[in-house]
Design an enzyme around this catalytic site. Structure first.
Site, short mmCIF file in Angstrom:
data_model
loop_
_atom_site.label_atom_id
_atom_site.label_comp_id
_atom_site.label_asym_id
_atom_site.label_seq_id
_atom_site.Cartn_x
_atom_site.Cartn_y
_atom_site.Cartn_z
CG ASP A 150 -2.12 -0.94 1.01
OD1 ASP A 150 -2.64 -1.00 -0.13
OD2 ASP A 150 -2.51 -1.62 1.98
CG ASP A 208 -7.40 -3.17 -3.54
OD1 ASP A 208 -7.79 -4.15 -4.21
OD2 ASP A 208 -7.94 -2.83 -2.49
N1 GLY Z 1 -7.26 -1.15 -0.56
C1 GLY Z 1 -8.26 -1.63 0.30
C2 GLY Z 1 -9.63 -1.18 -0.05
O1 GLY Z 1 -9.88 -0.66 -1.12
O2 GLY Z 1 -10.50 -1.34 0.79
#
Ligand code: GLY
Length: 434
Positions: A150, A208
């Site tokens: 992330d 994501d």
């Molecule tokens: N990246 C985690 C979400 O979109 O909840």
């Protein structure tokens, strides 16, 4: 040296009336009102929240929420006896719907400083810039993290916006160190960056992760070293090959075996393994659009277009704010996801600009007008200082259902900014210059 040329030069008030809609008189004045009101509200909420939270050293994330097992079962269309997903939270009554904060290691932490930067960019208000600097500096520990994918969300939304709007060598160092940590999670046999270090998957990669590639494109521009961009392109190609179904919806999680073959494809946050989790479809649209912008590879553009068309066909609510999963049962009881709407709007504006396809821009504007309505936009002084209401974090985990989320606010502001730029004949995303 790079500043946001056209925007920073303008006062907030000037920007608000500078959006041209190609219509005149009262009609134009009315059509500008929604935008001005959204921006004014956002600025007031962000400023107040920044001041309220500052002494904690933390970041606003959402509100403390609870869940009803019956609602989850109903949404997931599962019977209690089969309901095995681990539920995450039960706040005490006193905590319920109070502010949920997070530290710099949280995947969402960079969105609040990012929102402050965007609000500064859109208004030229230096008091917002001062707050943006303060909150961005608090993100520094994240640049040393090695156990998450992330890092793009965390560092590119905070330091990345800082570098655009207030460049400094120290920011470049943070960006490049973080990009090094991100590419350290790339496995060349598999051709992907590993997303998560938890769970029972062998090598999980979530859609994501496409959103973290911009940090790598930026790192190549900052260093002249193509290794970051090469990893990003390989990751996108592997994702293109394995994350999508024939109808252009995508899986949330694809796990790979060591030889690069697919171990499993399914969901973590969606309704079921074969469903189209709304935010995931947004991540795909946005991620492939920006990867096309950075690479010019036709397959990435084609996938972005296919996903955009799929979303437009399958996002059924009249106000265009999707249900939390595009396959969730339609109905007033099914939560909407304003965060997915904001991500889709921002991605659509860029795709519309790249392809000169007004339909996409118009669709995004419809979404933004809905988000800017009283149904989704908070009244100033309410909503624990967040801008938007009604997002969903992870419904199967009973987490953050029908609540404000810091990333809904971030992508809402980004989309508003992009729309204003496009209406003025500017590219929605400024070329990033080191
Ligand atoms: N990246 C985690 C979400 O979109 O909840």
């Amino acid at each position: 040296m790079h500043v946001s040329k056209s925007i920073l030069a303008m006062s907030g008030a000037a920007l608000l009336v500078a959006i041209t809609y190609g219509c005149a008189g009262t009609e134009k004045a009315q059509s500008d009102d929604w935008y001005a009101n959204a921006l004014t509200t956002a600025v007031a909420q962000l400023r107040q929240t920044a001041d309220d939270v500052d002494s904690t050293g933390l970041f606003p994330r959402s509100l403390m929420t609870d869940y009803s097992l019956e609602q989850l079962e109903d949404q997931l269309q599962t019977a209690h006896s089969n309901f095995k997903v681990e539920l995450l939270e039960h706040p005490s009554l006193a905590e319920y719907r109070t502010l949920r904060l997070c530290d710099a290691a949280d995947w969402t932490a960079g969105f609040f400083p990012g929102s402050l930067w965007l609000a500064y960019e859109m208004t030229g208000d230096t008091t917002l810039r001062e707050r943006a600097v303060r909150y961005t500096n608090k993100m520094l520990p994240a640049s040393y993290m090695t156990d998450t994918h992330d890092l793009g969300f965390m560092i590119n939304c905070s330091y990345g916006n800082a570098l655009r709007l207030a460049p400094a060598d120290s920011i470049r160092e943070v960006m490049v160190r973080t990009a090094d940590n991100l590419i350290a999670r790339f496995n060349p046999e598999i051709g992907c960056i590993r997303s998560w270090d938890f769970g029972e998957w062998n090598y999980p990669v979530i859609i994501d992760n496409m959103m973290n590639l911009q940090l790598l494109f930026n790192a190549t521009k900052l260093t002249g070293d193509s290794k970051y961009k090469d990893v990003a392109i390989k990751h996108a190609r592997t994702t293109l090959a394995h994350h999508f179904r024939p109808d252009h919806t995508c899986y949330h999680v694809v796990s790979y075996k060591a030889d690069g073959t697919v171990e499993s494809a399914g969901t973590f946050q969606g309704k079921n393994d074969d469903s189209a989790w709304a935010r995931g479809q947004g991540w795909a649209l946005y991620g492939f659009t920006e990867t096309f912008r950075e690479t010019g590879v036709d397959e990435f553009r084609d996938k972005a277009v296919a996903v955009a068309e799929m979303i437009m066909a399958r996002n059924t609510p009249a106000d265009k704010i999707p249900y939390w999963d595009l396959d969730a049962r339609a109905g007033a009881d099914t939560p909407r996801d304003a965060s997915a709407a904001a991500v889709i709007a921002s991605g659509m504006i860029e795709l519309g600009y790249i392809l000169k396809e007004q339909r996409y821009t118009d669709y995004a504007e419809q979404i933004l007008r809905s988000l800017a309505s009283a149904d989704y936009l908070a009244e100033q002084g309410t909503n624990c200082g967040f801008v938007l209401k009604h997002s969903v974090g992870s419904l199967p985990h009973g987490s953050e259902i029908d609540t404000p989320l810091n990333y809904a606010d971030y992508y809402f502001l980004e989309a508003l900014n992009r729309l204003a730029r496009v209406k003025k004949g500017l590219a929605p995303v400024e070329e990033f210059i080191s």
